[in-house]
Every structure is written in structure tokens, then in C-alpha cells.
Enzyme design. Sequence first.
Site, short mmCIF file in Angstrom:
data_model
loop_
_atom_site.label_atom_id
_atom_site.label_comp_id
_atom_site.label_asym_id
_atom_site.label_seq_id
_atom_site.Cartn_x
_atom_site.Cartn_y
_atom_site.Cartn_z
N ARG A 51 -5.28 -2.26 8.89
CA ARG A 51 -6.40 -3.13 8.51
C ARG A 51 -5.93 -4.20 7.53
O ARG A 51 -4.85 -4.10 6.96
CB ARG A 51 -7.57 -2.33 7.93
CG ARG A 51 -7.22 -1.24 6.99
CD ARG A 51 -8.47 -0.57 6.41
NE ARG A 51 -8.06 0.35 5.39
CZ ARG A 51 -7.91 1.67 5.58
NH1 ARG A 51 -8.18 2.21 6.75
NH2 ARG A 51 -7.49 2.43 4.60
N ARG A 89 0.14 7.70 -2.48
CA ARG A 89 0.68 8.74 -1.58
C ARG A 89 2.13 9.05 -1.90
O ARG A 89 2.55 10.19 -1.88
CB ARG A 89 0.56 8.26 -0.12
CG ARG A 89 -0.77 8.63 0.51
CD ARG A 89 -1.05 7.80 1.72
NE ARG A 89 -1.50 6.46 1.34
CZ ARG A 89 -1.80 5.50 2.21
NH1 ARG A 89 -1.66 5.72 3.51
NH2 ARG A 89 -2.24 4.33 1.79
N ARG A 145 2.11 -5.04 6.06
CA ARG A 145 1.35 -3.99 5.39
C ARG A 145 2.17 -2.72 5.42
O ARG A 145 2.62 -2.28 6.49
CB ARG A 145 -0.01 -3.76 6.04
CG ARG A 145 -0.78 -2.68 5.27
CD ARG A 145 -2.23 -2.54 5.65
NE ARG A 145 -2.85 -1.63 4.68
CZ ARG A 145 -4.07 -1.74 4.20
NH1 ARG A 145 -4.85 -2.72 4.59
NH2 ARG A 145 -4.54 -0.87 3.33
N ASP A 156 0.83 -1.21 0.00
CA ASP A 156 0.00 0.00 0.00
C ASP A 156 0.87 1.26 0.00
O ASP A 156 1.98 1.26 0.51
CB ASP A 156 -0.90 -0.02 1.25
CG ASP A 156 -2.05 0.97 1.13
OD1 ASP A 156 -2.31 1.47 0.01
OD2 ASP A 156 -2.68 1.26 2.16
N ARG A 215 -0.16 9.21 -10.23
CA ARG A 215 -0.27 7.98 -9.43
C ARG A 215 0.43 6.79 -10.10
O ARG A 215 1.02 5.95 -9.42
CB ARG A 215 -1.75 7.64 -9.22
CG ARG A 215 -2.49 8.58 -8.31
CD ARG A 215 -3.95 8.18 -8.16
NE ARG A 215 -4.10 6.84 -7.60
CZ ARG A 215 -4.04 6.56 -6.31
NH1 ARG A 215 -3.83 7.50 -5.43
NH2 ARG A 215 -4.19 5.31 -5.89
N ARG A 252 -11.65 2.01 -9.36
CA ARG A 252 -10.70 3.11 -9.61
C ARG A 252 -10.90 3.67 -11.02
O ARG A 252 -11.49 3.00 -11.88
CB ARG A 252 -9.27 2.60 -9.44
CG ARG A 252 -8.98 2.27 -7.99
CD ARG A 252 -7.52 2.06 -7.74
NE ARG A 252 -7.33 1.82 -6.31
CZ ARG A 252 -6.22 2.04 -5.65
NH1 ARG A 252 -5.15 2.49 -6.27
NH2 ARG A 252 -6.14 1.80 -4.36
N ASN A 258 -10.70 -2.88 -6.28
CA ASN A 258 -9.94 -1.90 -7.06
C ASN A 258 -10.55 -1.58 -8.43
O ASN A 258 -10.18 -0.59 -9.06
CB ASN A 258 -8.49 -2.38 -7.27
CG ASN A 258 -7.62 -2.26 -6.03
OD1 ASN A 258 -6.65 -3.00 -5.87
ND2 ASN A 258 -7.95 -1.33 -5.15
C1 FPP Z 1 -1.85 0.30 -3.38
O1 FPP Z 1 -1.45 1.63 -3.50
C2 FPP Z 1 -1.39 -0.49 -4.48
C3 FPP Z 1 -2.17 -1.05 -5.43
C4 FPP Z 1 -3.64 -0.92 -5.46
C5 FPP Z 1 -1.62 -1.82 -6.51
C6 FPP Z 1 -0.37 -2.59 -6.21
C7 FPP Z 1 0.40 -2.61 -7.42
C8 FPP Z 1 1.72 -2.54 -7.51
C9 FPP Z 1 2.64 -2.55 -6.37
C10 FPP Z 1 2.27 -2.40 -8.85
C11 FPP Z 1 3.12 -3.51 -9.24
C12 FPP Z 1 2.50 -4.83 -9.18
C13 FPP Z 1 2.55 -5.65 -10.22
C14 FPP Z 1 2.13 -7.07 -10.02
C15 FPP Z 1 3.03 -5.22 -11.53
P1 FPP Z 1 -2.54 2.76 -3.57
O2 FPP Z 1 -2.67 3.15 -4.99
O3 FPP Z 1 -3.79 2.30 -2.90
O4 FPP Z 1 -1.83 3.86 -2.72
P2 FPP Z 1 -2.53 5.00 -1.86
O5 FPP Z 1 -3.33 4.28 -0.79
O6 FPP Z 1 -1.38 5.75 -1.30
O7 FPP Z 1 -3.37 5.80 -2.80
#
Ligand code: FPP
Length: 238
Positions: free
Chosen positions: A191, A21, A185, A17, A30, A68, A65
Site C-alpha cells: 500500500r 517488526r 516500500r 517500514d 521498538r 502512537r 503517526n
Molecule cells: C515505520 O516502522 C517507520 C516509522 C514510522 C518511522 C521511520 C523512522 C525512521 C526510519 C527513523 C529514522 C528517521 C529519521 C529521520 C531520524 P514501524 O514502526 O511502522 O514498523 P512496524 O510496521 O514493523 O511496526
Amino acid sequence: MSTGKSSVPQHVAIIMDGNGRWARRHGWPRLKGHQEGAQSLQAILRACRTAGVKYLTVYAFSVENWIRPKAEINGLMALLRKFLRDQEHELHEHQVRLRMIGRMEDLPAAVQKELSRVIAATAQHTGGQLILALSYGSRAEIAAAARRIAAAVQAGRLRPEEITEQTVAANLYAPDVPDPDLLIRTSGEMRVSNFLLWQISYAELYVTDVLWPDFREAEFNRALASYAQRQRRFGGVK
Ligand code: FPP
């Protein structure tokens, strides 16, 4: 039952996660955060090899997701295909088996094709496993297991009184994979977000404020060191 003697987890699961950010903090889009997150995943896969961690399960895309923005979803799917292309050589070189858990049928056809190809090409590898959770939701997984068990009962292959915890576990997406020993995490949220709810019953939890794109080998080793200090009791006494 095991008292968790090994100080190295056999299976590490990660909620990656904080990509968004991280990008915002740098004033970037992003998608740049996700790209850098993919680099972190490659680094952690290497770190698992070094440390002797045999199974790595990562939450790459949840069933939730899909809400999004379309551009972000498309960017993530393109990144996933690039990741598969970039990693394939390394998976073969180190005998790592690629697997996926989740609703494969939800993914775009081109991703399904690439994913199925690499999964099949690495199916015989025994050096370790990288398990991508894609369009994954733990409640969806458990509901699918319940449907399969109900069908077995309906077909007369199973009696309701024969259903045990093992029956449920055997009908999850990857039943042969041992439960995670350690759940990490990143980015500080306390969570579990519908991730491996059945399988993490006895996992040790490690939450760090470090954002996923900044989570590299040194941070991973910090998590492993924390795990090594834990006393796992599995409901028993010391
Ligand atoms: C959470 O960050 C991350 C994701 C929803 C996607 C995870 C994907 C990757 C790490 C990219 C690489 C993976 C592969 C398999 C190519 P967020 O966007 O929710 O971050 P935020 O909570 O800060 O907005």
C-alpha cells in the site's frame, strides 16, 4: 514527454517500514528498530550519491503517526534531532540540501528549531536533495494546495477556468522537486499509505519483504537494478 530513457532514477521516494517488526524479531524495544532504521537512512543517502540519484524523499513520520504511544513519539523526535546533528557535516561535505515536506507546525519546538537551522544552512547546496516527510500526509498536502488556490481565486488573482494540473502541482509542499521515478516500500506491505499520492502518478513501484533496518546499499542496488529493467511508457505505447 520523456520516455524514461535514463536507467538511474533521478528521484527515489521510500516508505521506510518495518522498524517495529525488526525490533520484535530481535527481542528489542521498538525504539531500537528506529535507531537502526536511522542507520539505514544514512547508508541509503550515501548509496544515492554513489548511484547518482539526485533526490531522496523518505517517509519519516506521517500525520497518522501522532496516535502512537507518547514514549515512541518522543523517541522518534529525539532520534530525528540526533540524525540532524550527526548528518550535518556530511550534508555540507557533499553539498546536499535538506528539505522537509509536511506540517512543520505540528513538530515539537526543539525539532522545528534544529530542522529550520539545517534547512537554512544547506539551502544553497546543489549536490542533491534529502527531503524528510515529517507529519506528512498526502491528502493534507492536497487540501492545503486547494486552500491556497481558492484564496487566489477569491483575491481575484486566478480564474477557476485557469486552474490546471500545473496549478495544483505548483501549490504542493515542494513544487520544484521532480516527481519520484521510483517508490520503494520495505517490509512487504502493498500500500501507499497516504504518501505523495499526486507525485507518484507515474512512479515505478518496488516492494520488498526486507525490513527497513536491514535495507542497506546492496538492497537499494537491487531496487535500482529492478528499476533499470522497467519500460516506462507514461500512458503511451512502446
Ligand atoms: C515505520 O516502522 C517507520 C516509522 C514510522 C518511522 C521511520 C523512522 C525512521 C526510519 C527513523 C529514522 C528517521 C529519521 C529521520 C531520524 P514501524 O514502526 O511502522 O514498523 P512496524 O510496521 O514493523 O511496526
